[in-house]
Enzyme design. Sequence first.
Site, PDB file in Angstrom:
ATOM      1  CG  LEU A 135      -1.726  -1.148   1.381  1.00  8.87           C
ATOM      2  CD1 LEU A 135      -2.929  -1.071   2.677  1.00  8.87           C
ATOM      3  CD2 LEU A 135      -2.666  -1.609   0.043  1.00  8.87           C
ATOM      4  N   GLY A 180       1.157  -5.180   1.371  1.00  5.92           N
ATOM      5  CA  GLY A 180       0.190  -5.189   0.452  1.00  5.92           C
ATOM      6  C   GLY A 180       0.475  -6.007  -0.935  1.00  5.92           C
ATOM      7  CG  ASN A 204       7.067  -4.844   5.768  1.00  3.77           C
ATOM      8  OD1 ASN A 204       5.785  -4.831   5.381  1.00  3.77           O
ATOM      9  ND2 ASN A 204       7.794  -3.859   5.659  1.00  3.77           N
ATOM     10  CD  GLU A 205       1.807  -5.168   6.610  1.00  2.00           C
ATOM     11  OE1 GLU A 205       2.372  -6.228   6.935  1.00  2.00           O
ATOM     12  OE2 GLU A 205       0.629  -5.183   5.494  1.00  2.00           O
TER      13      GLU A 205
END
Length: 329
Positions: A135, A180, A204-205
């Site tokens: 994203l 994303g 990896n958020e």
Amino acid sequence: MDAYKSSVDFAEATAFLSHACYEQDKMALRATLKNKSILSGLLSRLSSCSSHGRVCVSPVLVAQRRNNSTSPKLKVDFNQSTGVAVMHMQNPPVNSLSLGFLTEFCIAVEKLEMDKSCRGLILTSSQPKVFSAGLDIMDMYGKKLEQYEEFWRAVQEMWLKLYSSNMVTIAAINGSSPAGGCLMSLSCDYRIMADNPRYSIGFNETQFGIVVPVWCKEAMTTIVGHRNTELTLELGLLYNPSDALKIGLVDQLVPEDQVLATATKTMTKWLAIPDHARRITKSMMRKPTIDKIMSIREADMQQYISFISKDSTQKMLGTYLEMLKKKRG
Ligand SMILES: CC/C=C\C/C=C\CCCC/C=C/C(=O)SCCNC(=O)CCNC(=O)[C@H](O)C(C)(C)COP(=O)(O)OP(=O)(O)OC[C@H]1O[C@@H](n2cnc3c(N)ncnc32)[C@H](O)[C@@H]1OP(=O)(O)O
């Protein structure tokens, strides 16, 4: 009568949107939709239209940070004789999934979906070394609430369109594919990745303080199981291709220069299966997840807006963005 009119409006709008996109006539599209009340009516009709897990497009159009040019962010090569479309993502520098990109993507998939002669879709990147950076963080940072909403609706739409596609979908992952980007490839039926240890794929958020939506967790669990999903999401893990293969995050590794050719060969095998049987089976496998997500779609939206607009979240995103930029300087 009203229902009939709605469906006529919807068909006209969809046809017009698809045509406008493919003719790169977005100026005309913007002008036509300039009246906000028409746009919001159209949006709600389009986004509420759904059948058999196939969800219609939300036409959201906004000028993007580095995407305020009208150059297309996708190149679609459709081969009528094989029934296969290859979609090349070309949103420099890293194919981030911006609102503009997602809008174009949803329209393109919808158009292919409506073309009965198109049976297979290969998704790949035109950018060197990157499949997709996930994203676009600029769309999640420092924006107004309405903008967060518009963006998230486009993210949900992208996932639903790809995950519920009737076509055979193959991700030809020719570069890194974090967050994303990984979600996008997980929505496909099959994943082929370049065997280059410099590339990574995963989620990896949490490393920079954000959380994947519940539907991402659900979709991932169906592919790599609960334990691998738990480890990946909690620790924010990115895998090199061989580790990704070990946990089943990708299905096959091939030398970098053979990713697209292998995807094309694999597609031929998939398309040899009678379409109706494959489609019904795909729907049987995926519909429960789709239905579950559709039932919490608005709650997911509220959760996203509330999470992303928090000062603490914004601060972490700001720090992460700075870190990404410093990396180069
Ligand atoms: C309770 C919970 C409720 C709801 C959920 C809440 C939140 C939901 C969040 C949803 C989940 C989020 C998913 C995401 O996808 S977030 C994005 C995560 N992506 C990343 O972390 C990847 C970051 N990028 C990289 O690692 C590298 O760029 C990459 C892809 C490996 C390529 O490396 P390289 O070729 O060296 O390129 P650069 O790093 O130099 O980058 C070039 C240029 O692009 C900019 N950029 C990179 N990634 C992004 C991005 N995702 N968005 C926007 N911009 C990006 C980078 O800053 C450089 O910019 P510059 O101006 O310096 O040219």
